[in-house]
Design a protein around this motif. Sequence first.
Motif, PDB file in Angstrom:
ATOM      1  N   VAL A  78       4.277   0.003   8.368  1.00 24.91           N
ATOM      2  CA  VAL A  78       5.102   0.870   7.528  1.00 24.91           C
ATOM      3  C   VAL A  78       6.457   0.221   7.249  1.00 24.91           C
ATOM      4  O   VAL A  78       7.146  -0.241   8.165  1.00 24.91           O
ATOM      5  N   LEU A  79       6.834   0.188   5.963  1.00 23.61           N
ATOM      6  CA  LEU A  79       8.111  -0.367   5.542  1.00 23.61           C
ATOM      7  C   LEU A  79       9.137   0.713   5.232  1.00 23.61           C
ATOM      8  O   LEU A  79      10.329   0.511   5.427  1.00 23.61           O
ATOM      9  N   ARG A  80       8.644   1.866   4.748  1.00 25.61           N
ATOM     10  CA  ARG A  80       9.588   2.901   4.300  1.00 25.61           C
ATOM     11  C   ARG A  80       8.846   4.226   4.188  1.00 25.61           C
ATOM     12  O   ARG A  80       7.683   4.260   3.752  1.00 25.61           O
ATOM     13  N   VAL A  81       9.516   5.313   4.565  1.00 19.39           N
ATOM     14  CA  VAL A  81       8.984   6.659   4.385  1.00 19.39           C
ATOM     15  C   VAL A  81      10.065   7.520   3.737  1.00 19.39           C
ATOM     16  O   VAL A  81      11.194   7.575   4.232  1.00 19.39           O
ATOM     17  N   ASP A  82       9.739   8.170   2.634  1.00 18.16           N
ATOM     18  CA  ASP A  82      10.650   9.101   1.967  1.00 18.16           C
ATOM     19  C   ASP A  82      10.001  10.474   1.916  1.00 18.16           C
ATOM     20  O   ASP A  82       8.789  10.586   1.690  1.00 18.16           O
ATOM     21  N   ARG A  83      10.814  11.504   2.110  1.00 18.18           N
ATOM     22  CA  ARG A  83      10.298  12.877   2.058  1.00 18.18           C
ATOM     23  C   ARG A  83      10.916  13.632   0.893  1.00 18.18           C
ATOM     24  O   ARG A  83      12.086  13.480   0.591  1.00 18.18           O
TER      25      ARG A  83
ATOM     26  N   SER B 100       5.466  13.456   2.065  1.00 15.41           N
ATOM     27  CA  SER B 100       6.079  12.151   2.299  1.00 15.41           C
ATOM     28  C   SER B 100       5.400  11.090   1.438  1.00 15.41           C
ATOM     29  O   SER B 100       4.217  11.201   1.110  1.00 15.41           O
ATOM     30  N   GLU B 101       6.175  10.074   1.082  1.00 15.02           N
ATOM     31  CA  GLU B 101       5.639   8.877   0.443  1.00 15.02           C
ATOM     32  C   GLU B 101       5.854   7.719   1.395  1.00 15.02           C
ATOM     33  O   GLU B 101       6.985   7.470   1.834  1.00 15.02           O
ATOM     34  N   THR B 102       4.799   7.016   1.722  1.00 15.31           N
ATOM     35  CA  THR B 102       4.871   5.883   2.638  1.00 15.31           C
ATOM     36  C   THR B 102       4.567   4.600   1.892  1.00 15.31           C
ATOM     37  O   THR B 102       3.587   4.517   1.146  1.00 15.31           O
ATOM     38  N   ILE B 103       5.416   3.601   2.085  1.00 16.06           N
ATOM     39  CA  ILE B 103       5.203   2.268   1.541  1.00 16.06           C
ATOM     40  C   ILE B 103       4.952   1.344   2.723  1.00 16.06           C
ATOM     41  O   ILE B 103       5.728   1.315   3.680  1.00 16.06           O
TER      42      ILE B 103
ATOM     43  N   ARG C 208       0.858  -1.182   0.000  1.00 13.84           N
ATOM     44  CA  ARG C 208       0.000   0.000   0.000  1.00 13.84           C
ATOM     45  C   ARG C 208       0.899   1.238   0.000  1.00 13.84           C
ATOM     46  O   ARG C 208       1.838   1.331   0.799  1.00 13.84           O
ATOM     47  N   VAL C 209       0.619   2.167  -0.900  1.00 16.92           N
ATOM     48  CA  VAL C 209       1.448   3.360  -1.067  1.00 16.92           C
ATOM     49  C   VAL C 209       0.559   4.591  -0.955  1.00 16.92           C
ATOM     50  O   VAL C 209      -0.518   4.657  -1.561  1.00 16.92           O
ATOM     51  N   TRP C 210       1.017   5.563  -0.151  1.00 19.19           N
ATOM     52  CA  TRP C 210       0.276   6.823  -0.097  1.00 19.19           C
ATOM     53  C   TRP C 210       1.227   7.993   0.077  1.00 19.19           C
ATOM     54  O   TRP C 210       2.381   7.842   0.481  1.00 19.19           O
ATOM     55  N   HIS C 211       0.709   9.165  -0.284  1.00 23.38           N
ATOM     56  CA  HIS C 211       1.452  10.416  -0.152  1.00 23.38           C
ATOM     57  C   HIS C 211       0.702  11.317   0.814  1.00 23.38           C
ATOM     58  O   HIS C 211      -0.527  11.280   0.882  1.00 23.38           O
ATOM     59  N   GLU C 212       1.472  12.127   1.544  1.00 25.37           N
ATOM     60  CA  GLU C 212       0.855  13.012   2.526  1.00 25.37           C
ATOM     61  C   GLU C 212       1.603  14.336   2.567  1.00 25.37           C
ATOM     62  O   GLU C 212       2.813  14.364   2.803  1.00 25.37           O
ATOM     63  N   THR C 213       0.886  15.419   2.295  1.00 26.52           N
ATOM     64  CA  THR C 213       1.484  16.746   2.369  1.00 26.52           C
ATOM     65  C   THR C 213       1.763  17.111   3.823  1.00 26.52           C
ATOM     66  O   THR C 213       0.888  16.999   4.676  1.00 26.52           O
TER      67      THR C 213
END
Length: 243
Positions: free
Chosen positions: A190-195, A180-183, A164-169
């Motif tokens: 949560v497996l990974r968060v990139d900003r 951020s993008e959360t995988i 599941r992938v989502w983006h959050e301002t």
Amino acid sequence: MFSDADAAALYDVLNPWDPERWPGDRFYDGLVAGAHSVLDAGCGTGSMLRRAREGGHAGRLTGIEPNRAALARARRRADIEWVEGTAADAGWKSEFDLVTMVSHAFQCLVTDAELRRSLAAIHAALRDGGRFAFETRHPQARAWEEWRPANATDVTDASGRTLRVWHETESVAGDVVTFSETIAEPDGTVLRVDRTRLRFLGAAALDAFLAEAGFAVEARYGDWERGPVTRTSREIVTLARRA
């Protein structure tokens, strides 16, 4: 738990280069096909250039990308020149007919200094009369308001794993948006968060930076069918020529 290589592979699943499905990909494919020598700045995993070579492009194709994991995927095709770095790092002089920045890569140039260095390097890399093609999300569309967990996407990656992938301002400061993008696993683990930070410039600001760098705007579109920029446009698509 989710490596850079995993993230690069997932990017290709989420963003396949498909000109038959996506009009933006078709737009750029046409430009690349008509240019003998092409530099893709911020080439990512190299999908556009790989597609061009597979389609019979016989000229020079070069991609430059700072993300090593993405570039490693691009380098699976050895008949294209791949370079690690950014547009600002480019040292080419009058070598390309076309430079592209696709998939909103231009918006990753957040500061005025980054923009000026990158545009100067792109201008130098182009032959006289060469063109620079790129797009940005039109700030009037406020795309960042759609980046929220409720709009998550479920996807199956290349290994068959469901994610599941989502983006959050996270913040909006002037024309710069941090998100951020959360995988995650389907259960939300949560497996990974990139900003990432992106800059949303309007047409007038874009044109000022381009003119300062020695470019003349040849064409400006508000959609991928080459329609004009209007009050409802979501994109600003620019073709600029080295003056």
